[in-house]
Design a protein around this motif. Structure first.
Motif, PDB file in Angstrom:
ATOM      1  N   GLY A 265       0.815  -1.212   0.000  1.00  0.00           N
ATOM      2  CA  GLY A 265       0.000   0.000   0.000  1.00  0.00           C
ATOM      3  C   GLY A 265       0.841   1.250   0.000  1.00  0.00           C
ATOM      4  O   GLY A 265       1.892   1.312  -0.642  1.00  0.00           O
ATOM      5  N   ARG A 266       0.388   2.250   0.747  1.00  0.00           N
ATOM      6  CA  ARG A 266       1.068   3.543   0.795  1.00  0.00           C
ATOM      7  C   ARG A 266       1.684   3.830   2.171  1.00  0.00           C
ATOM      8  O   ARG A 266       2.593   4.634   2.276  1.00  0.00           O
ATOM      9  CB  ARG A 266       0.090   4.697   0.462  1.00  0.00           C
ATOM     10  N   ASP A 267       1.141   3.203   3.225  1.00  0.00           N
ATOM     11  CA  ASP A 267       1.611   3.524   4.581  1.00  0.00           C
ATOM     12  C   ASP A 267       1.774   2.265   5.433  1.00  0.00           C
ATOM     13  O   ASP A 267       1.588   2.297   6.643  1.00  0.00           O
ATOM     14  CB  ASP A 267       0.645   4.491   5.269  1.00  0.00           C
ATOM     15  N   ILE A 268       2.149   1.159   4.809  1.00  0.00           N
ATOM     16  CA  ILE A 268       2.235  -0.103   5.541  1.00  0.00           C
ATOM     17  C   ILE A 268       3.406  -0.101   6.516  1.00  0.00           C
ATOM     18  O   ILE A 268       3.249  -0.392   7.705  1.00  0.00           O
ATOM     19  CB  ILE A 268       2.355  -1.305   4.574  1.00  0.00           C
ATOM     20  N   GLY A 269       4.592   0.235   6.030  1.00  0.00           N
ATOM     21  CA  GLY A 269       5.765   0.225   6.893  1.00  0.00           C
ATOM     22  C   GLY A 269       5.802   1.348   7.900  1.00  0.00           C
ATOM     23  O   GLY A 269       6.448   1.238   8.941  1.00  0.00           O
ATOM     24  N   THR A 270       5.105   2.447   7.615  1.00  0.00           N
ATOM     25  CA  THR A 270       5.140   3.606   8.505  1.00  0.00           C
ATOM     26  C   THR A 270       4.000   3.623   9.517  1.00  0.00           C
ATOM     27  O   THR A 270       4.169   4.101  10.635  1.00  0.00           O
ATOM     28  CB  THR A 270       5.081   4.910   7.690  1.00  0.00           C
ATOM     29  N   VAL A 271       2.816   3.108   9.127  1.00  0.00           N
ATOM     30  CA  VAL A 271       1.635   3.225   9.986  1.00  0.00           C
ATOM     31  C   VAL A 271       0.983   1.880  10.311  1.00  0.00           C
ATOM     32  O   VAL A 271       0.758   1.552  11.470  1.00  0.00           O
ATOM     33  CB  VAL A 271       0.572   4.150   9.332  1.00  0.00           C
TER      34      VAL A 271
END
Length: 216
Positions: free
Chosen positions: A116-122
């Motif tokens: 996705g777009r924010d898997i590793g961060t969120v």
């Protein structure tokens, strides 16, 4: 008992992260979730019911109704649905609802691959492996054009490129969970890589992480 393996893959549109995620999930026998489909499901519901994309109340209700077990990739793959998804994805409450569903998927005892777009961060900040897959906007536009043409459609390269640049700006510039690589993500530029080369590069990263985990 083997600890479940969680792989988080982020990147902009048409970077190849979805294809890579499916290949890794298949190779390591892990459940896979394209988290972008959850936002597309919300957008599709709004469009189908004739509700404005900026109608937050309906968008939030649609998010609550999203069932990860019944996401229809074919129905949700339309270009207009993807564009609409990028617009509704800026709604903070909607994101919170979908992120919790995504985290529940990631807690699968068998492990998981999420892209996705924010898997590793969120969504999965503690994932075992984090990849940030990217490519130049021009390469991504060319890939999108080839994909459309392979399905019998027609499109204009310049329009696709402009759309990708616009979506990048919106995804990277939103206040809530902007698209960006996690600090500990492995960067993988696929601009000049074949699908197989990208898979082998990602596999090497995952295998290295597994080897280090086994020694710990």
């Amino acid at each position: 008992m083997q600890t479940p393996l969680t792989i988080a893959i982020d990147g902009p549109a048409a970077s190849g992260k979805g294809t890579l995620a499916r290949r890794l999930a298949d190779y390591y026998h892990l459940p896979h979730l394209d988290t972008g489909l959850t936002y597309r499901a919300v957008a599709h519901m709004l469009i189908r019911n004739g509700w404005p994309l900026d109608d937050e109340a309906h968008a939030i209700e649609a998010a609550r109704q999203v069932d990860l077990a019944s996401l229809d990739k074919h129905a949700l793959s339309a270009h207009e649905v993807g564009e609409a998804a990028s617009r509704v994805a800026v709604i903070p409450e909607l994101r919170r609802i979908l992120v919790e569903k995504q985290r529940a998927f990631a807690r699968n005892p068998a492990g998981a691959v999420l892209d996705g777009r924010d898997i590793g961060t969120v969504v999965c900040p503690d994932a075992d492996v984090k990849l940030y897959v990217t490519a130049s906007a021009e390469v991504r536009a060319e890939r999108r054009l080839r994909d459309i043409e392979s399905r019998g459609g027609r499109a204009d390269f310049a329009e696709i490129l402009a759309d990708i640049v616009h979506r990048d700006e919106r995804d990277m510039g939103r206040a809530d969970s902007p698209l960006k690589p996690a600090a500990d993500a492995h960067l993988l530029d696929t601009s000049e890589m074949s699908i197989e080369a990208a898979f082998l590069a990602a596999k090497a990263i995952v295998d290295d992480a597994l080897a280090k985990r086994d020694k710990a």
